[in-house]
Design a protein around this motif. Sequence first.
Motif, PDB file in Angstrom:
ATOM      1  N   GLN A  98       0.716  -1.109  46.524  1.00 19.71           N
ATOM      2  CA  GLN A  98       1.135  -2.451  46.856  1.00 19.71           C
ATOM      3  C   GLN A  98       2.001  -2.426  48.113  1.00 19.71           C
ATOM      4  OE1 GLN A  98       3.021  -3.974  43.296  1.00 19.71           O
ATOM      5  NE2 GLN A  98       1.066  -4.170  42.210  1.00 19.71           N
ATOM      6  N   ALA A  99       2.437  -3.588  48.533  1.00 17.30           N
ATOM      7  CA  ALA A  99       3.232  -3.696  49.750  1.00 17.30           C
ATOM      8  C   ALA A  99       4.478  -2.807  49.705  1.00 17.30           C
ATOM      9  CB  ALA A  99       3.628  -5.157  49.972  1.00 17.30           C
ATOM     10  N   LEU A 100       5.126  -2.752  48.557  1.00 17.10           N
ATOM     11  CA  LEU A 100       6.360  -1.973  48.445  1.00 17.10           C
ATOM     12  C   LEU A 100       6.129  -0.481  48.662  1.00 17.10           C
ATOM     13  CD1 LEU A 100       9.390  -1.989  47.874  1.00 17.10           C
ATOM     14  CD2 LEU A 100       8.873  -1.846  45.438  1.00 17.10           C
ATOM     15  N   HIS A 101       4.998   0.022  48.206  1.00 20.80           N
ATOM     16  CA  HIS A 101       4.688   1.439  48.445  1.00 20.80           C
ATOM     17  C   HIS A 101       4.714   1.746  49.947  1.00 20.80           C
ATOM     18  CE1 HIS A 101       2.830   1.056  44.385  1.00 20.80           C
ATOM     19  NE2 HIS A 101       3.140   2.328  44.265  1.00 20.80           N
ATOM     20  N   TRP A 102       4.083   0.868  50.716  1.00 17.06           N
ATOM     21  CA  TRP A 102       3.960   1.120  52.149  1.00 17.06           C
ATOM     22  C   TRP A 102       5.272   0.914  52.883  1.00 17.06           C
ATOM     23  CZ3 TRP A 102       0.316   4.085  53.492  1.00 17.06           C
ATOM     24  CH2 TRP A 102      -0.896   4.082  52.782  1.00 17.06           C
ATOM     25  N   ALA A 103       6.062  -0.059  52.471  1.00 12.96           N
ATOM     26  CA  ALA A 103       7.372  -0.257  53.083  1.00 12.96           C
ATOM     27  C   ALA A 103       8.284   0.925  52.794  1.00 12.96           C
ATOM     28  CB  ALA A 103       7.996  -1.553  52.566  1.00 12.96           C
ATOM     29  N   ALA A 104       8.197   1.452  51.569  1.00 18.21           N
ATOM     30  CA  ALA A 104       8.996   2.626  51.204  1.00 18.21           C
ATOM     31  C   ALA A 104       8.564   3.847  51.999  1.00 18.21           C
ATOM     32  CB  ALA A 104       8.874   2.894  49.706  1.00 18.21           C
ATOM     33  N   SER A 105       7.270   4.004  52.171  1.00 12.62           N
ATOM     34  CA  SER A 105       6.735   5.129  52.928  1.00 12.62           C
ATOM     35  C   SER A 105       7.249   5.132  54.361  1.00 12.62           C
ATOM     36  CB  SER A 105       5.204   5.076  52.933  1.00 12.62           C
ATOM     37  OG  SER A 105       4.666   6.085  53.754  1.00 12.62           O
ATOM     38  N   GLY A 106       7.326   3.944  54.949  1.00 16.47           N
ATOM     39  CA  GLY A 106       7.784   3.837  56.328  1.00 16.47           C
ATOM     40  C   GLY A 106       9.289   3.874  56.487  1.00 16.47           C
TER      41      GLY A 106
ATOM     42  N   TRP B 201       1.847   7.694  41.835  1.00 15.77           N
ATOM     43  CA  TRP B 201       2.992   7.700  42.747  1.00 15.77           C
ATOM     44  C   TRP B 201       3.694   6.346  42.718  1.00 15.77           C
ATOM     45  CZ3 TRP B 201       4.422  11.150  47.022  1.00 15.77           C
ATOM     46  CH2 TRP B 201       3.758  12.384  46.982  1.00 15.77           C
ATOM     47  N   THR B 202       5.012   6.367  42.493  1.00 21.48           N
ATOM     48  CA  THR B 202       5.824   5.164  42.573  1.00 21.48           C
ATOM     49  C   THR B 202       6.450   5.067  43.965  1.00 21.48           C
ATOM     50  OG1 THR B 202       7.843   6.283  41.845  1.00 21.48           O
ATOM     51  CG2 THR B 202       6.386   5.368  40.113  1.00 21.48           C
ATOM     52  N   PRO B 203       6.982   3.894  44.328  1.00 20.68           N
ATOM     53  CA  PRO B 203       7.691   3.801  45.616  1.00 20.68           C
ATOM     54  C   PRO B 203       8.825   4.804  45.752  1.00 20.68           C
ATOM     55  CG  PRO B 203       7.178   1.606  44.813  1.00 20.68           C
ATOM     56  CD  PRO B 203       6.801   2.558  43.707  1.00 20.68           C
ATOM     57  N   LEU B 204       9.539   5.101  44.655  1.00 18.25           N
ATOM     58  CA  LEU B 204      10.633   6.069  44.729  1.00 18.25           C
ATOM     59  C   LEU B 204      10.113   7.473  45.024  1.00 18.25           C
ATOM     60  CD1 LEU B 204      13.643   6.690  44.487  1.00 18.25           C
ATOM     61  CD2 LEU B 204      13.317   6.995  42.029  1.00 18.25           C
ATOM     62  N   MET B 205       9.007   7.848  44.427  1.00 15.64           N
ATOM     63  CA  MET B 205       8.408   9.154  44.730  1.00 15.64           C
ATOM     64  C   MET B 205       8.037   9.244  46.204  1.00 15.64           C
ATOM     65  SD  MET B 205       5.770   9.881  41.621  1.00 15.64           S
ATOM     66  CE  MET B 205       6.269   9.720  39.907  1.00 15.64           C
ATOM     67  N   ILE B 206       7.426   8.177  46.694  1.00 15.51           N
ATOM     68  CA  ILE B 206       6.989   8.157  48.086  1.00 15.51           C
ATOM     69  C   ILE B 206       8.181   8.272  49.032  1.00 15.51           C
ATOM     70  CG2 ILE B 206       5.957   6.684  49.865  1.00 15.51           C
ATOM     71  CD1 ILE B 206       4.104   5.592  47.633  1.00 15.51           C
ATOM     72  N   ALA B 207       9.226   7.498  48.770  1.00 16.06           N
ATOM     73  CA  ALA B 207      10.419   7.538  49.614  1.00 16.06           C
ATOM     74  C   ALA B 207      11.097   8.902  49.540  1.00 16.06           C
ATOM     75  CB  ALA B 207      11.387   6.437  49.196  1.00 16.06           C
ATOM     76  N   SER B 208      11.135   9.493  48.358  1.00 13.80           N
ATOM     77  CA  SER B 208      11.760  10.814  48.188  1.00 13.80           C
ATOM     78  C   SER B 208      10.994  11.886  48.944  1.00 13.80           C
ATOM     79  CB  SER B 208      11.836  11.173  46.701  1.00 13.80           C
ATOM     80  OG  SER B 208      12.637  10.260  45.986  1.00 13.80           O
ATOM     81  N   SER B 209       9.684  11.828  48.868  1.00 10.37           N
ATOM     82  CA  SER B 209       8.846  12.806  49.555  1.00 10.37           C
ATOM     83  C   SER B 209       8.921  12.655  51.071  1.00 10.37           C
ATOM     84  CB  SER B 209       7.396  12.660  49.091  1.00 10.37           C
ATOM     85  OG  SER B 209       6.560  13.590  49.739  1.00 10.37           O
TER      86      SER B 209
END
Length: 229
Positions: free
Chosen positions: A44-52, A76-84
């Motif tokens: 979703q949108a939040l995944h991509w915002a977190a990734s960036g 993968w959750t947004p927190l996982m993505i941001a952490s990675s």
Amino acid sequence: MQIINEINTFNVHDACRLGKYEEVKTRVLSNNRLLTTTDDSGRQALHWAASGGHEELVSFLVEHGAPVDKADDIGWTPLMIASSAGREQVVRLLIGRGAHLNTQNDGGHCSLQYAASKDHHEIVSILIMNGADLNLQDKYGATALHRAASKENVRSMNHILQCNMCSLNLQDSEGNTPLHLACEEERTAAIQLLLEHGAFTNILNKAQKTPLQMSSSPSVRRLIITSDL
């Protein structure tokens, strides 16, 4: 209508990835459903915002109803993505908005494992201080310490080992402890740190090998033998 929605969804996801705050804000305020529409990877949108690492955009999305713990197609959750990705401020924000720290994806990996594996040590510290489980094991039985030790991510290891909840002698599915992996990869700084914190040198893995037997390096063998004297 379906084609138009698909185009809008794609553009919103891409805009989130690029951090186009005003564009995303305009689209979401005119169509709140864009917050929960997924792309072909289940993101979703939040995944991509977190990734960036777009903190302001992440905050806007969450405030307007984006689910903070939504998992994509492989867990993968947004927190996982941001952490990675090493997005420290996004990690702080998501935790503050109630993100679950110990969620595991399809591989059994959690946010702490990803941060430790890439030596995002500030994020490792944040996750631990907020209650991350240091001893969560993935589907191969590895913990965050296994991953950090095998790559000699000493700064992340320090945060983990300083917590008295850490079980530093846990074995993975092959019977390897973090010390086994550090010896195998000849990570002398990691070996020294593990030994200083009481890592056992006599544990056998499934191949009936001790950590010492995982390496033929003289410097590695010297560290292990000296610690046993």
